[in-house]
Scaffold this motif. Structure first.
Motif, PDB file in Angstrom:
ATOM      1  N   SER A 177       0.837  -1.203   0.000  1.00 58.36           N
ATOM      2  CA  SER A 177       0.000   0.000   0.000  1.00 58.36           C
ATOM      3  C   SER A 177       0.871   1.251   0.000  1.00 58.36           C
ATOM      4  O   SER A 177       0.572   2.226  -0.693  1.00 58.36           O
ATOM      5  CB  SER A 177      -0.924   0.002   1.223  1.00 58.36           C
ATOM      6  OG  SER A 177      -1.837  -1.056   1.164  1.00 58.36           O
ATOM      7  N   ALA A 233      -5.412  -0.338  -5.288  1.00 58.28           N
ATOM      8  CA  ALA A 233      -5.772  -0.893  -3.989  1.00 58.28           C
ATOM      9  C   ALA A 233      -6.210  -2.350  -4.124  1.00 58.28           C
ATOM     10  O   ALA A 233      -5.864  -3.194  -3.299  1.00 58.28           O
ATOM     11  CB  ALA A 233      -6.893  -0.065  -3.354  1.00 58.28           C
ATOM     12  N   VAL A 266      -3.195  -4.575  -4.498  1.00 49.82           N
ATOM     13  CA  VAL A 266      -2.568  -4.892  -3.211  1.00 49.82           C
ATOM     14  C   VAL A 266      -3.284  -6.058  -2.557  1.00 49.82           C
ATOM     15  O   VAL A 266      -2.657  -7.017  -2.075  1.00 49.82           O
ATOM     16  CB  VAL A 266      -2.593  -3.659  -2.285  1.00 49.82           C
ATOM     17  CG1 VAL A 266      -2.143  -4.043  -0.874  1.00 49.82           C
ATOM     18  CG2 VAL A 266      -1.717  -2.554  -2.837  1.00 49.82           C
ATOM     19  N   TYR A 275      -5.448  -0.428   4.773  1.00 50.15           N
ATOM     20  CA  TYR A 275      -4.676  -0.761   3.578  1.00 50.15           C
ATOM     21  C   TYR A 275      -5.437  -1.654   2.605  1.00 50.15           C
ATOM     22  O   TYR A 275      -4.896  -2.012   1.554  1.00 50.15           O
ATOM     23  CB  TYR A 275      -3.383  -1.483   3.993  1.00 50.15           C
ATOM     24  CG  TYR A 275      -2.713  -0.855   5.184  1.00 50.15           C
ATOM     25  CD1 TYR A 275      -1.999   0.333   5.058  1.00 50.15           C
ATOM     26  CD2 TYR A 275      -2.816  -1.431   6.457  1.00 50.15           C
ATOM     27  CE1 TYR A 275      -1.401   0.934   6.163  1.00 50.15           C
ATOM     28  CE2 TYR A 275      -2.224  -0.845   7.556  1.00 50.15           C
ATOM     29  CZ  TYR A 275      -1.517   0.332   7.404  1.00 50.15           C
ATOM     30  OH  TYR A 275      -0.936   0.930   8.496  1.00 50.15           O
TER      31      TYR A 275
END
Length: 313
Positions: free
Chosen positions: A102, A119, A122, A249
């Motif tokens: 992140s 995002a 991730v 995150y």
């Protein structure tokens, strides 16, 4: 002795964590005892109904004793204490990976955070590596396939041939349908789009990784030590804590993100409560695909706000 006190220990841990969060955080107390209490009931009641339906179906049509014997045989010869220790290490690596990736991807995102597509990257990369690929490799080396032992476990979880083990779809449809009926008038559903379809594919992968790790691997082993409900409760606590920690995150987390104490309490009341049903479905039917289907359906109903914005909602 551990099996005897497994459920009590899991419940005690959950009570301490939740009680501490409620005591320390006035916002959480307002959520739980204020207007937010209705929202909890809206989700808890369908989950409870789904669990009761699963119990009834297994009692009427299932052969769970035979299935439990197959699970015990599949776990035979596994160094389960060592495997559980590895799972804890890999879970820590997963959390560290979420934080690190992140931070790296934030360089390429918007000034206020990382873009939704990055995002989701991730979330995907971290789960595929630490909740799927490496656990399978480590379990292999401890006797799953490399030594030719225990190969029945993947077949039990993923190659479901018995018709009664698909009856778990009935409580899943009932619980998801009731939750949808209660909440969609207030929050709506995302409109069909290519972005939404891409998110569904990504979350299907995420849910599959998590269900294999938390239910297929962790809960199955904890049940051998702590009993059926002890394993379900302890896995649910770990599942909820994981989501509380990675909330800042993680693109797919549905927590508001006040702080860790608040998110821990709220995660136990939401992710933990839902995980009790996921765990019970797994204990009843040992069918990973039923769990994945329910996770994906819940994701659509409760699409995180940041991802709603990302698909134009």
């Amino acid at each position: 002795m551990v099996r005897r006190w497994g459920l009590a220990g899991g419940l005690a841990l959950a009570a301490v964590l939740l009680g501490g969060a409620l005591f320390a955080h006035p916002v959480l107390r307002g959520d739980v005892f204020g207007d937010g209490a209705v929202l909890f009931l809206i989700t808890w009641l369908p989950m409870l109904i789904g669990g009761v339906m699963a119990w009834g179906l297994v009692q009427a049509f299932g052969r769970r004793d035979e299935l439990d014997r197959r699970i015990a045989a599949a776990m035979g010869g596994h160094p389960m204490s060592r495997e559980l220790s590895w799972m804890v290490i890999l879970l820590g690596c997963f959390i560290a990976s979420m934080v690190l990736l992140s931070w790296i991807f934030a360089v390429y995102g918007e000034e206020t955070g990382i873009a939704p597509d990055l995002a989701m990257s991730v979330s995907l990369v971290s789960r595929l590596l630490f909740l799927f690929a490496l656990p399978l490799l480590i379990m292999d080396r401890s006797g799953l396939t490399v030594d030719g032992k225990g190969t029945a476990m993947p077949a039990i979880a993923l190659k479901v041939a018995e018709l009664w083990r698909w009856l778990g779809l009935i409580p899943v449809v009932a619980a998801v349908g009731l939750i949808g009926y209660l909440i969609t008038p207030h929050i709506g559903l995302p409109s069909p789009s290519l972005a939404l379809y891409a998110l569904l594919v990504a979350f299907t992968v995420i849910a599959t990784c998590e269900e294999i790790f938390f239910r297929g691997m962790m809960q199955t082993r904890l049940e051998q030590f702590m009993g059926r409900w002890g394993g379900i409760v302890m896995t649910s606590v770990v599942f909820a804590l994981t989501y509380a920690i990675i909330q800042p995150y993680d693109a797919v987390s549905q927590l508001p993100g006040y702080d860790l104490m608040h998110d821990t309490g709220l995660a136990l009341l939401t992710y933990g409560a839902a995980s009790l049903l996921y765990g019970y479905l797994w204990a009843c039917f040992r069918n990973t695909w039923i769990n994945v289907l329910m996770r994906v359906a819940m994701f659509v109903l409760l699409l995180p706000p940041d991802l709603r914005i990302g698909i134009g909602q």
